[in-house]
Design a protein around this motif. Structure first.
Motif, short mmCIF file in Angstrom:
data_model
loop_
_atom_site.label_atom_id
_atom_site.label_comp_id
_atom_site.label_asym_id
_atom_site.label_seq_id
_atom_site.Cartn_x
_atom_site.Cartn_y
_atom_site.Cartn_z
N LEU A 157 0.83 -1.20 0.00
CA LEU A 157 0.00 0.00 0.00
C LEU A 157 0.87 1.26 0.00
CD1 LEU A 157 -1.80 -2.17 2.13
CD2 LEU A 157 -3.39 -0.58 1.05
N GLN A 158 0.45 2.24 -0.80
CA GLN A 158 1.30 3.38 -1.10
C GLN A 158 0.86 4.69 -0.48
OE1 GLN A 158 4.24 3.15 -2.96
NE2 GLN A 158 3.82 0.97 -2.65
N TYR A 159 -0.19 4.69 0.32
CA TYR A 159 -0.58 5.93 1.00
C TYR A 159 -0.92 5.61 2.45
CZ TYR A 159 -5.45 4.50 0.02
OH TYR A 159 -6.65 3.82 -0.06
N GLU A 160 -1.00 6.65 3.26
CA GLU A 160 -1.04 6.45 4.71
C GLU A 160 -2.40 6.05 5.25
OE1 GLU A 160 -1.61 7.10 8.84
OE2 GLU A 160 -2.46 8.46 7.34
N ASP A 161 -3.46 6.73 4.82
CA ASP A 161 -4.76 6.59 5.48
C ASP A 161 -5.68 5.62 4.75
OD1 ASP A 161 -4.62 8.57 3.49
OD2 ASP A 161 -6.41 9.58 4.20
N TRP A 162 -5.19 4.40 4.52
CA TRP A 162 -6.05 3.36 3.95
C TRP A 162 -6.75 2.62 5.10
CZ3 TRP A 162 -5.19 -1.72 5.37
CH2 TRP A 162 -3.95 -2.01 5.96
N ALA A 163 -7.84 1.95 4.75
CA ALA A 163 -8.59 1.24 5.77
C ALA A 163 -9.39 0.12 5.13
CB ALA A 163 -9.53 2.20 6.51
N CYS A 164 -9.85 -0.81 5.95
CA CYS A 164 -10.70 -1.91 5.51
C CYS A 164 -12.02 -1.88 6.27
CB CYS A 164 -10.03 -3.27 5.76
SG CYS A 164 -8.49 -3.56 4.89
N THR A 165 -13.06 -2.36 5.63
CA THR A 165 -14.34 -2.57 6.29
C THR A 165 -15.02 -3.75 5.63
OG1 THR A 165 -16.40 -1.49 7.02
CG2 THR A 165 -15.66 -1.00 4.79
N MET A 166 -15.84 -4.46 6.35
CA MET A 166 -16.47 -5.66 5.80
C MET A 166 -17.77 -5.34 5.09
SD MET A 166 -15.91 -8.81 8.45
CE MET A 166 -15.07 -8.18 9.90
N ASN A 167 -18.17 -6.28 4.22
CA ASN A 167 -19.48 -6.20 3.58
C ASN A 167 -20.07 -7.60 3.47
OD1 ASN A 167 -18.22 -7.43 1.37
ND2 ASN A 167 -17.98 -5.52 0.25
N VAL A 168 -21.25 -7.68 2.88
CA VAL A 168 -21.92 -8.98 2.75
C VAL A 168 -21.69 -9.58 1.36
CG1 VAL A 168 -23.62 -8.48 4.51
CG2 VAL A 168 -24.13 -7.91 2.13
N GLY A 169 -20.55 -9.26 0.77
CA GLY A 169 -20.19 -9.77 -0.54
C GLY A 169 -20.00 -8.64 -1.52
N SER A 170 -19.30 -8.94 -2.62
CA SER A 170 -18.90 -7.90 -3.55
C SER A 170 -20.05 -7.29 -4.33
CB SER A 170 -17.85 -8.46 -4.52
OG SER A 170 -16.65 -8.74 -3.84
N THR A 171 -21.12 -8.05 -4.59
CA THR A 171 -22.25 -7.47 -5.30
C THR A 171 -22.90 -6.38 -4.46
OG1 THR A 171 -22.64 -9.56 -6.46
CG2 THR A 171 -24.42 -7.95 -6.47
N SER A 172 -23.06 -6.64 -3.18
CA SER A 172 -23.56 -5.61 -2.27
C SER A 172 -22.60 -4.43 -2.22
CB SER A 172 -23.76 -6.20 -0.88
OG SER A 172 -24.09 -5.19 0.05
N GLY A 173 -21.29 -4.74 -2.21
CA GLY A 173 -20.30 -3.67 -2.19
C GLY A 173 -20.37 -2.81 -3.43
N LEU A 174 -20.62 -3.44 -4.58
CA LEU A 174 -20.72 -2.69 -5.83
C LEU A 174 -21.95 -1.80 -5.84
CD1 LEU A 174 -19.67 -2.14 -8.67
CD2 LEU A 174 -20.95 -4.15 -9.46
#
Length: 537
Positions: free
Chosen positions: A183-200
């Motif tokens: 990762l190339q920048y400082e303020d990255w983060a992760c969060t969960m979802n109920v699958g990629s279709t929901s994420g999209l």
């Protein structure tokens, strides 16, 4: 003698200690994750405990740039969301001695579950037969956290949670992200979802408004188009070659965008499946990804990197009757063999990466995660809090027991190498069947490097009814002929990014993900018979 100042000694278990380099200064290896983790307290793992990726990182990102702000692209809907005020109060639940009469959180006393057990493969013994004989049963109790047996239990996982997901599993996902991506920048983060279709779908609502057009491959994931359409969105397809969307074509589309002719303002979003793309099976090499990223920088386009097939990258195809390429000899070699994702060279925070367990563990887990800048992750989590909420706590508990407590990061990489080799064998089976049973003067293909799909190009100009019959008419005849011969392949037109555009190619998509080798060959044999009959060969 005391260790050097740049080294610290941390406990790895109750009986052993390891000496590791300063975790803020050196690359991470799977076998020293436990020693790098920050000291924790039991109250941070409680019911609906708030959590933040930054508290789980294994490296320092000081000195790296901050992500760009995306206020000019975020919709008013996304910017107006305040999140759940009730869940915001959950941060006070960790206060020692607090008696809560505030939250509507049911007592686990009334959960009719005392234990949850699953039988899973022992590390390195991954086949179904081995799992039946030597598999390990993992058990979660209702009050393991209170009893000091585990940091995740039924009373916590089966209750309400935060939109970001449980702190226990989010820590593991954060570490996994650091292991895989540079990762190339400082303020990255992760969060969960109920699958990629929901994420999209959430991403579309965050970055677009009705009437907009988005960019994608000219052939794209059908569900992405189906997801976009009810939101009032259309897709502008970017011409492709065997390595994915053409950067110069994308640049030309954006540089010459005609709002009146297109009926939409200039796009702000590029949706792509870079690895083992559905439906074409193509994988963008690093050079193509970097070129497309530069086009997005030039035109200030935000990127949705949908990567369900990222870990289905296979061994190089060497042709039939050639010796198999041996599996990666180490985790480092495995990770080095993966094409770098957009996330690994994103310096602006202009990428939202969607990851999923659907293709590598189980679609029914309905658990995935988003990696993006803190601004975007915060906006996403606020939306999740008031819609899908967090992924199923039952799924999260099972995944945590498997990935964190049982396999660990190293065991998960062992599993990914195992399925890499399994998919390589399936890919080679369908290619061998194609060479054996399909007429090469009518049907052609390229060996996929990743994913689950083989993209078969049919030379419609060889059809006896062409040009009197349209491409679509010929496609329909082939499709119905296939069904008559007892085989189902998906027509390429079902994957058009924009059905209104003119298309001069004819494809069918075949998958080698589920059927055993003998059925794959039989299916391709039937397809070959169907083609020969239709083309009167």
């Amino acid at each position: 003698m005391a260790p050097p100042a740049a080294i610290e000694v941390l406990g790895d278990s109750d009986t052993t200690g390891i000496t590791i380099p300063d975790p803020l200064a050196v690359p991470i290896r799977t076998n020293d994750i436990l020693g790098r983790r920050r000291k924790t307290e039991s109250r941070q793992w409680g019911t609906a405990a708030p959590c933040d990726t930054a508290s789980f990182r294994l490296k320092s990102y000081a000195g790296k740039p901050k992500a760009k702000r995306w206020d000019h692209i975020l919709t008013e809907e996304a910017k107006s969301r305040k999140g759940s005020s009730l869940k915001g109060a959950a941060k006070y639940l960790s206060k020692p001695g607090l008696i809560s009469l505030g939250g509507g959180i049911p007592s686990s006393e009334y959960f009719p579950f005392e234990e949850l057990s699953v039988k899973v493969p022992a590390r390195g013994h991954f086949s179904e037969e081995e799992t039946r004989k030597t598999g390990v049963t993992l058990t979660a109790g209702k009050h393991d956290l209170a009893n000091g047996k585990s940091i995740f239990d039924i009373s916590t996982a089966f209750n309400y949670g935060q939109g970001a997901g449980s702190a226990q599993l989010l820590r593991w996902l954060t570490e996994h992200t650091e292991l895989v991506h540079d990762l190339q920048y400082e303020d990255w983060a992760c969060t969960m979802n109920v699958g990629s279709t929901s994420g999209l779908e959430a991403a579309f609502r965050m970055f677009t408004r009705p009437g907009d057009m988005i960019l994608s491959e000219i052939y794209t994931f059908a569900a992405a188009v189906d997801c976009a359409t009810p939101l009032g969105l259309r897709v502008a397809g970017i011409p492709m070659d065997d390595e994915g969307p053409l950067p110069e074509a994308m640049d030309d589309i954006l540089a010459n965008w005609d709002t009146s002719a297109r009926g939409a303002r200039k796009p702000r979003l590029f949706y792509t499946v870079p690895t083992g793309q559905n439906p074409t099976g193509c994988t963008q090499p690093a050079s193509r990804r970097k070129a497309l990223y530069k086009v997005c920088q030039k035109h200030d386009i935000y990127i949705i990197e949908d990567e369900p097939y990222y870990f289905l990258q296979m061994q190089p195809y060497t042709g039939q009757n050639s010796p198999d390429v041996p599996p990666p000899a180490s985790h480092e070699e495995f990770l080095k063999s993966l094409v770098p994702g957009y996330l690994s060279f994103d310096t602006d925070g202009r990428v939202m990466r969607l990851d999923s367990f659907s293709k590598v563990l189980s679609p029914g887990s309905r658990t995935g995660w988003v990696t993006a800048s803190q601004q975007i992750v915060t906006a996403y989590a606020k939306a999740a809090d008031l819609s899908t909420q967090n992924p199923s706590g039952m799924s999260q508990l099972v995944l945590f027991k498997l990935l964190d407590e049982h396999w660990g990061h190293g065991g998960y990489f062992d599993w990914l190498i195992h399925i890499r080799m399994s998919y390589t064998a399936r890919r080679d089976s369908i290619l061998a069947a194609c060479e054996k049973h399909l007429p090469p003067d009518v049907v052609s293909w390229n060996p996929p490097m990743a994913g689950m799909f083989s993209w078969l190009k049919v030379d419609f100009t060889k059809h006896p009814d062409y040009p009197a019959e349209s491409i679509e008419g010929i496609q329909d005849k082939i499709f119905l002929g296939n069904v008559d011969h007892g085989v189902l392949l998906m027509p390429g037109s079902w994957f058009y990014a924009n059905a209104e555009d003119e298309h001069d190619t004819l494809f069918f998509r075949a998958t080698y993900a589920a059927a055993p080798a003998e059925k794959i060959e039989e299916a391709i044999r039937r397809f070959g018979e169907s083609i020969r009959k239709e083309f009167k060969l």
